[in-house]
Write an enzyme that holds these catalytic residues in place. Structure first.
Site, PDB file in Angstrom:
ATOM      1  N   GLU A 127     -12.064  11.432 -31.304  1.00 54.61           N
ATOM      2  CA  GLU A 127     -12.198   9.971 -31.337  1.00 54.61           C
ATOM      3  C   GLU A 127     -13.660   9.543 -31.468  1.00 54.61           C
ATOM      4  O   GLU A 127     -13.938   8.395 -31.802  1.00 54.61           O
ATOM      5  CB  GLU A 127     -11.539   9.333 -30.110  1.00 54.61           C
ATOM      6  CG  GLU A 127     -10.062   9.647 -30.089  1.00 54.61           C
ATOM      7  CD  GLU A 127      -9.239   8.804 -29.140  1.00 54.61           C
ATOM      8  OE1 GLU A 127      -9.618   7.668 -28.836  1.00 54.61           O
ATOM      9  OE2 GLU A 127      -8.183   9.303 -28.706  1.00 54.61           O
ATOM     10  N   TYR A 153     -13.631   3.972 -24.426  1.00 54.54           N
ATOM     11  CA  TYR A 153     -13.362   5.394 -24.142  1.00 54.54           C
ATOM     12  C   TYR A 153     -14.146   6.289 -25.108  1.00 54.54           C
ATOM     13  O   TYR A 153     -14.912   7.163 -24.700  1.00 54.54           O
ATOM     14  CB  TYR A 153     -11.860   5.695 -24.249  1.00 54.54           C
ATOM     15  CG  TYR A 153     -11.560   7.176 -24.378  1.00 54.54           C
ATOM     16  CD1 TYR A 153     -11.817   8.053 -23.313  1.00 54.54           C
ATOM     17  CD2 TYR A 153     -11.044   7.709 -25.566  1.00 54.54           C
ATOM     18  CE1 TYR A 153     -11.566   9.422 -23.442  1.00 54.54           C
ATOM     19  CE2 TYR A 153     -10.786   9.067 -25.694  1.00 54.54           C
ATOM     20  CZ  TYR A 153     -11.054   9.919 -24.629  1.00 54.54           C
ATOM     21  OH  TYR A 153     -10.820  11.265 -24.756  1.00 54.54           O
TER      22      TYR A 153
HETATM   23  P1  NAD Z   1      -6.283  13.478 -17.878  1.00 52.80           P
HETATM   24  O1  NAD Z   1      -6.563  12.008 -17.710  1.00 52.80           O
HETATM   25  O2  NAD Z   1      -4.885  13.962 -17.891  1.00 52.80           O
HETATM   26  O3  NAD Z   1      -7.042  14.291 -16.742  1.00 52.80           O
HETATM   27  C1  NAD Z   1      -8.353  13.976 -16.329  1.00 52.80           C
HETATM   28  C2  NAD Z   1      -8.594  14.682 -14.996  1.00 52.80           C
HETATM   29  O4  NAD Z   1      -9.955  14.409 -14.598  1.00 52.80           O
HETATM   30  C3  NAD Z   1      -7.694  14.183 -13.868  1.00 52.80           C
HETATM   31  O5  NAD Z   1      -7.173  15.276 -13.141  1.00 52.80           O
HETATM   32  C4  NAD Z   1      -8.634  13.345 -12.996  1.00 52.80           C
HETATM   33  O6  NAD Z   1      -8.274  13.351 -11.617  1.00 52.80           O
HETATM   34  C5  NAD Z   1      -9.951  14.053 -13.221  1.00 52.80           C
HETATM   35  N1  NAD Z   1     -11.110  13.170 -12.986  1.00 52.80           N
HETATM   36  C6  NAD Z   1     -11.266  11.887 -13.415  1.00 52.80           C
HETATM   37  N2  NAD Z   1     -12.442  11.398 -12.983  1.00 52.80           N
HETATM   38  C7  NAD Z   1     -13.041  12.398 -12.282  1.00 52.80           C
HETATM   39  C8  NAD Z   1     -14.295  12.497 -11.605  1.00 52.80           C
HETATM   40  N3  NAD Z   1     -15.145  11.473 -11.554  1.00 52.80           N
HETATM   41  N4  NAD Z   1     -14.610  13.669 -10.997  1.00 52.80           N
HETATM   42  C9  NAD Z   1     -13.729  14.724 -11.027  1.00 52.80           C
HETATM   43  N5  NAD Z   1     -12.529  14.670 -11.640  1.00 52.80           N
HETATM   44  C10 NAD Z   1     -12.198  13.523 -12.264  1.00 52.80           C
HETATM   45  O7  NAD Z   1      -7.055  13.870 -19.226  1.00 52.80           O
HETATM   46  P2  NAD Z   1      -6.679  14.952 -20.329  1.00 52.80           P
HETATM   47  O8  NAD Z   1      -5.804  14.326 -21.334  1.00 52.80           O
HETATM   48  O9  NAD Z   1      -6.292  16.200 -19.667  1.00 52.80           O
HETATM   49  O10 NAD Z   1      -8.111  15.138 -21.015  1.00 52.80           O
HETATM   50  C11 NAD Z   1      -9.028  16.120 -20.522  1.00 52.80           C
HETATM   51  C12 NAD Z   1     -10.283  16.074 -21.364  1.00 52.80           C
HETATM   52  O11 NAD Z   1      -9.957  16.338 -22.731  1.00 52.80           O
HETATM   53  C13 NAD Z   1     -10.989  14.711 -21.359  1.00 52.80           C
HETATM   54  O12 NAD Z   1     -12.374  14.948 -21.311  1.00 52.80           O
HETATM   55  C14 NAD Z   1     -10.583  14.079 -22.675  1.00 52.80           C
HETATM   56  O13 NAD Z   1     -11.574  13.214 -23.136  1.00 52.80           O
HETATM   57  C15 NAD Z   1     -10.462  15.300 -23.563  1.00 52.80           C
HETATM   58  N6  NAD Z   1      -9.501  15.205 -24.687  1.00 52.80           N
HETATM   59  C16 NAD Z   1      -8.238  14.768 -24.484  1.00 52.80           C
HETATM   60  C17 NAD Z   1      -7.344  14.743 -25.548  1.00 52.80           C
HETATM   61  C18 NAD Z   1      -5.902  14.308 -25.348  1.00 52.80           C
HETATM   62  O14 NAD Z   1      -5.146  14.230 -26.329  1.00 52.80           O
HETATM   63  N7  NAD Z   1      -5.433  14.074 -24.134  1.00 52.80           N
HETATM   64  C19 NAD Z   1      -7.749  15.140 -26.828  1.00 52.80           C
HETATM   65  C20 NAD Z   1      -9.071  15.579 -27.001  1.00 52.80           C
HETATM   66  C21 NAD Z   1      -9.924  15.604 -25.916  1.00 52.80           C
HETATM   67  P1  TYD Z   2      -2.346   7.563 -27.059  1.00 55.64           P
HETATM   68  O1  TYD Z   2      -1.347   8.564 -26.611  1.00 55.64           O
HETATM   69  O2  TYD Z   2      -2.808   6.519 -26.106  1.00 55.64           O
HETATM   70  O3  TYD Z   2      -3.584   8.400 -27.645  1.00 55.64           O
HETATM   71  P2  TYD Z   2      -4.887   7.887 -28.488  1.00 55.64           P
HETATM   72  O4  TYD Z   2      -4.986   6.436 -28.430  1.00 55.64           O
HETATM   73  O5  TYD Z   2      -6.007   8.551 -27.747  1.00 55.64           O
HETATM   74  O6  TYD Z   2      -4.694   8.425 -29.863  1.00 55.64           O
HETATM   75  O7  TYD Z   2      -1.774   6.824 -28.341  1.00 55.64           O
HETATM   76  C1  TYD Z   2      -1.376   7.550 -29.491  1.00 55.64           C
HETATM   77  C2  TYD Z   2      -0.955   6.541 -30.548  1.00 55.64           C
HETATM   78  O8  TYD Z   2       0.231   5.868 -30.099  1.00 55.64           O
HETATM   79  C3  TYD Z   2      -1.996   5.450 -30.797  1.00 55.64           C
HETATM   80  O9  TYD Z   2      -2.009   5.141 -32.185  1.00 55.64           O
HETATM   81  C4  TYD Z   2      -1.479   4.273 -30.013  1.00 55.64           C
HETATM   82  C5  TYD Z   2       0.024   4.445 -30.053  1.00 55.64           C
HETATM   83  N1  TYD Z   2       0.772   3.927 -28.870  1.00 55.64           N
HETATM   84  C6  TYD Z   2       1.817   3.013 -29.057  1.00 55.64           C
HETATM   85  O10 TYD Z   2       2.164   2.635 -30.181  1.00 55.64           O
HETATM   86  N2  TYD Z   2       2.450   2.546 -27.939  1.00 55.64           N
HETATM   87  C7  TYD Z   2       2.097   2.923 -26.673  1.00 55.64           C
HETATM   88  O11 TYD Z   2       2.722   2.423 -25.690  1.00 55.64           O
HETATM   89  C8  TYD Z   2       1.040   3.877 -26.520  1.00 55.64           C
HETATM   90  C9  TYD Z   2       0.615   4.331 -25.148  1.00 55.64           C
HETATM   91  C10 TYD Z   2       0.397   4.349 -27.647  1.00 55.64           C
END
Ligand code: NAD
Ligand code: TYD
Length: 341
Positions: A127, A153
């Site tokens: 992102e 974000y």
């Molecule tokens: P998540 O929100 O599921 O988990 C985040 C974790 O961080 C939680 O367990 C939370 O308690 C902990 N946390 C939050 N603030 C904290 C703090 N101040 N100190 C210590 N712990 C803290 O997130 P996720 O989806 O598992 O994402 C993990 C990482 O991967 C993030 O850095 C995110 O930016 C990155 N990422 C996520 C995606 C995705 O699709 N979810 C894709 C690419 C990168």
């Molecule tokens: P999301 O899972 O929040 O991931 P990101 O925004 O980091 O890509 O959303 C994935 C896609 O789904 C994004 O285009 C927004 C869309 N979306 C909906 O249409 N409805 C919803 O309620 C949510 C949470 C996401």
């Protein structure tokens, strides 16, 4: 080797720490997590009995606490997953995103520098590159694509990445960064698209699709992401950024319809709602660098991964039922009440 994994009670960090503790029994793992709304001890419960694992509750932005932990543990490797991770929440209140994602990263970098860790790895996101036009399917994000963020974000994640690179250039801290596309799989908090839609469909609630549902995301099964990070830690070149993705582009509508079909629910549950402000149109990763340099390849296709994920949520009801019985209801009301009424 002793690893600090931050955010290991969350979705990707939780999957990663399960994978690492199982696969590297000679290494030691400390899981540091603040247990915000997104952190869940049930995700990591089964690790408690492992000898090479310890959980610590704490905030990555708490400098004194972090310095004390590094003094006590003398880590070799830091992998920073801890973050505020949901775009929609960053639209409602950006400040915690700056505190955790930017300032928290800086505290970890300072500790890594002071205690001379052998590797600091920052888990970032595609992102930070902004979005691509829907009608230019020939375009992909490479590691050279300029940073061009859309949401608080992604801006906070980009700020963290720039700090990480500055600690490499200025202090020669041995860093790596990975930028992955959208993950899905077990233990994902049901605010994100796939688990949110699944859980709502199961109770015949309306599925809020933003805008026209034609925004595109590039989906990767979470374990493929975890394995890529493991490879970067072991074979990646310091100072480098690695994009991670498996060419699994789908419109949101396609994803939601796949879920409905698998659960045998009607498409009439779909409701088009007010779009997300600043909504990115399309994400698509070019993973050539990690494929070429580290021989990484995704193992799970979207077709297989989505079915496995749906089956996981069906067979782990208590994991998500505990979540949705709490303050989650307040979040859902705040985010969707007006949109769905
Ligand atoms: P998540 O929100 O599921 O988990 C985040 C974790 O961080 C939680 O367990 C939370 O308690 C902990 N946390 C939050 N603030 C904290 C703090 N101040 N100190 C210590 N712990 C803290 O997130 P996720 O989806 O598992 O994402 C993990 C990482 O991967 C993030 O850095 C995110 O930016 C990155 N990422 C996520 C995606 C995705 O699709 N979810 C894709 C690419 C990168
Ligand atoms: P999301 O899972 O929040 O991931 P990101 O925004 O980091 O890509 O959303 C994935 C896609 O789904 C994004 O285009 C927004 C869309 N979306 C909906 O249409 N409805 C919803 O309620 C949510 C949470 C996401």
């Amino acid at each position: 080797m002793k690893f600090l994994v931050t955010g290991g009670a969350g979705f990707i960090g939780g999957n990663f720490i399960h994978y690492m503790v199982e696969n590297y029994p000679k290494d030691q793992f400390v899981n540091l997590d603040l247990l915000t709304y997104a952190g869940n001890l049930e995700t990591i419960q089964s690790l408690e009995e492992k000898k090479n694992y310890r959980f610590v509750r704490g905030d990555i932005a708490d400098r004194q606490f972090i310095m004390n932990l590094f003094e006590e543990e003398q880590f070799d490797v830091v992998v920073n997953f801890a973050a505020e991770s949901h775009v929609d929440r960053s639209v409602i209140d950006p400040s915690i995103f700056i505190k955790t994602n930017v300032l928290g990263t800086q505290v970890l970098l300072d500790a890594a520098k002071q205690y001379q860790v052998k590797r600091y790895h920052q888990v970032s996101t595609d992102e930070v590159y902004g979005d691509l036009p829907l009608d230019r399917t020939d375009l992909f994000f490479t590691e050279e694509t300029p940073i061009h963020t859309s949401s608080p974000y992604s801006a906070s994640k980009a700020g963290a990445d720039l700090l990480v690179l500055s600690y490499y250039r200025t202090f020669q801290l041995p860093v790596t960064i990975s930028r992955c596309s959208n993950n899905y799989g077990p233990y994902q908090f049901p605010e994100k698209l796939i688990p949110l839609m699944m859980i709502r469909a199961l109770s015949d609630e309306k599925l809020p699709v933003y805008g026209n549902g034609l925004n595109v995301r590039d989906w990767l099964y979470v374990m493929d992401h975890c394995k890529a990070i493991d490879l970067i830690l072991r074979k990646g070149r310091v100072g480098e950024i690695y994009n991670i993705g498996g060419h699994n582009e789908r419109t949101n509508l396609e994803v939601v319809k796949t879920i409905l079909k698998t659960l045998e629910k009607p498409e009439s549950l779909i409701q088009y709602v007010t779009d997300r402000p600043g909504h990115d149109l399309r994400y698509a990763i070019d993973p050539k660098k990690i494929e070429r340099e580290l021989d990484w390849k995704p193992e799970v296709s979207f077709e297989t991964g989505i079915q496995q994920t749906i089956q996981w949520y069906l067979s782990h009801r208590s994991w998500w039922e505990h979540i949705i019985s709490g303050e989650y209801q307040t979040y859902v009301k705040q985010m969707y009440k007006e949109r769905l009424s």
